[in-house]
Design an enzyme around this catalytic site. Structure first.
Site, PDB file in Angstrom:
ATOM      1  CD  GLU A  31      -3.016  -0.772  -0.052  1.00 39.38           C
ATOM      2  OE1 GLU A  31      -3.088   0.373  -0.541  1.00 39.38           O
ATOM      3  OE2 GLU A  31      -3.696  -1.719  -0.484  1.00 39.38           O
ATOM      4  CE1 TYR A 114      -6.751   3.250   0.106  1.00 36.56           C
ATOM      5  CE2 TYR A 114      -4.361   3.252   0.357  1.00 36.56           C
ATOM      6  CZ  TYR A 114      -5.520   2.722  -0.200  1.00 36.56           C
ATOM      7  OH  TYR A 114      -5.425   1.639  -1.045  1.00 36.56           O
ATOM      8  CG  ASP A 132      -7.632   2.764  -4.463  1.00 39.07           C
ATOM      9  OD1 ASP A 132      -8.823   2.804  -4.867  1.00 39.07           O
ATOM     10  OD2 ASP A 132      -6.829   1.895  -4.849  1.00 39.07           O
TER      11      ASP A 132
END
Length: 330
Positions: A31, A114, A132
């Site tokens: 990520e 996030y 995202d």
């Protein structure tokens, strides 16, 4: 979405196979690497990274220099510093294992909203909402949501309590392969029949884009001081842009071309006709190139003479690698 994902999921090196538990370390690393970077670029870098540092403990023991060198070319170098800091914190404060909740994850270095949601959902199955760029595009079109708060609220409303991680990855895959920015492949979309934008025929109008302010232009000079078969490299200050990275010497980045007034050493500098352009998040940069042949001597601070033939091993940030290539040293 989950049925579609089970049939069409992408095979990615950081993604657990069906029936396997996700590795939180690999989820986190992927990520962070994928922020502003494509899957195609990240995949080989991820594989090399995990071969060298397969878990939190090995990364926590790595030197900052090795970490920054391994990160070179992926951009946003503060992410690499935060990776190292986060690994150290996980080992020191959590026994080498991530905490499992979104709230606890946000307390670790470099993990924002996030990333915390993505780790919590994908690695631990927590019903966290992951948004995202791909998910934002899918949700914006699905509900014809015109603002980010509206997209967020809609995404929260459809996130299931079970298999939240698979749902997030399904939405990511859908946005990557089918609900693409231009010419979305709506006839293949499993959500077509409930998509408000498809029904209205205005899919490409979503997400609604706001006008971006023009980035300021800055200028600087990169200095290539060569002594025999070696070139002078410096260590950039630990704080700030490209902090802690090995680099070619450069003067300040300012509003007008500065010439050679901030050369690192006294020399007979020659200005090259070529320049190097590079875009950062908040400004565009144009660098003039100055070269000089000098006598090899002791250098101050962290500066070193680096063999030109092995410059590719120095881990230079992209802008300096571009300069070296333009000069002919790499």
């Amino acid at each position: 979405m989950l049925a579609w994902y089970d049939a069409h999921r992408r095979e990615l090196p950081w993604r657990a196979r069906p029936g396997e538990a996700a590795d939180p370390y690999r989820v986190w690393l992927s990520e962070v690497m994928l922020q502003q970077t494509t899957v195609a670029t990240v995949t080989p870098r991820f594989q090399a990274w995990t071969a060298r540092w397969p878990d939190f403990r090995s990364l926590a023991q790595a030197s900052d220099d090795d970490v920054m060198t391994a990160w070179a070319g992926l951009g946003y170098y503060a992410r690499a510093r935060n990776l190292a800091a986060c690994a150290k914190a996980v080992v020191a404060e959590h026994g080498g294992h991530f905490p499992t909740t979104e709230a606890a994850l946000r307390k670790l270095p470099g993990i924002g909203d996030y990333t915390a949601a993505a780790i919590a959902a994908i690695a631990f199955g927590e019903p966290a909402t992951v948004v995202d760029a791909n998910v934002e595009r899918v949700v914006a079109r699905l509900f014809r949501a015109a603002t980010k708060p509206a997209v967020r609220a809609a995404a929260e409303a459809i996130t299931p309590r079970d298999r939240a991680g698979d749902f997030a990855q399904a939405m990511m895959d859908l946005g990557s392969a089918i609900c693409i920015p231009r010419k979305p492949r709506c006839l293949l979309c499993p959500l077509r029949d409930v998509c408000a934008a498809f029904a209205a025929g205005d899919q490409v109008a979503f997400p609604v884009k706001t006008a971006k302010a023009r980035k300021p232009q800055r200028y600087g000079t990169i200095f290539w001081a060569q002594a025999g078969d070696a070139v002078m490299l410096v260590r950039r200050p630990p704080k700030g842009l490209l902090g802690g990275m090995r680099a070619l010497p450069t003067g300040p980045w300012v509003g007008e071309p500065p010439g050679t007034t901030d050369a690192p050493i006294a020399a007979d500098w020659t200005m090259r006709n070529a320049t190097v352009a590079h875009g950062f998040t908040h400004f565009d940069l144009q660098l003039a190139l100055a070269t000089a042949r000098v006598e090899r001597h002791a250098l101050p601070g962290d500066a070193v003479w680096w063999p030109v033939e092995s410059l590719g091993e120095a881990g230079l940030p992209t802008v300096f690698a571009k300069a070296a290539k333009a000069i002919g040293g790499a």
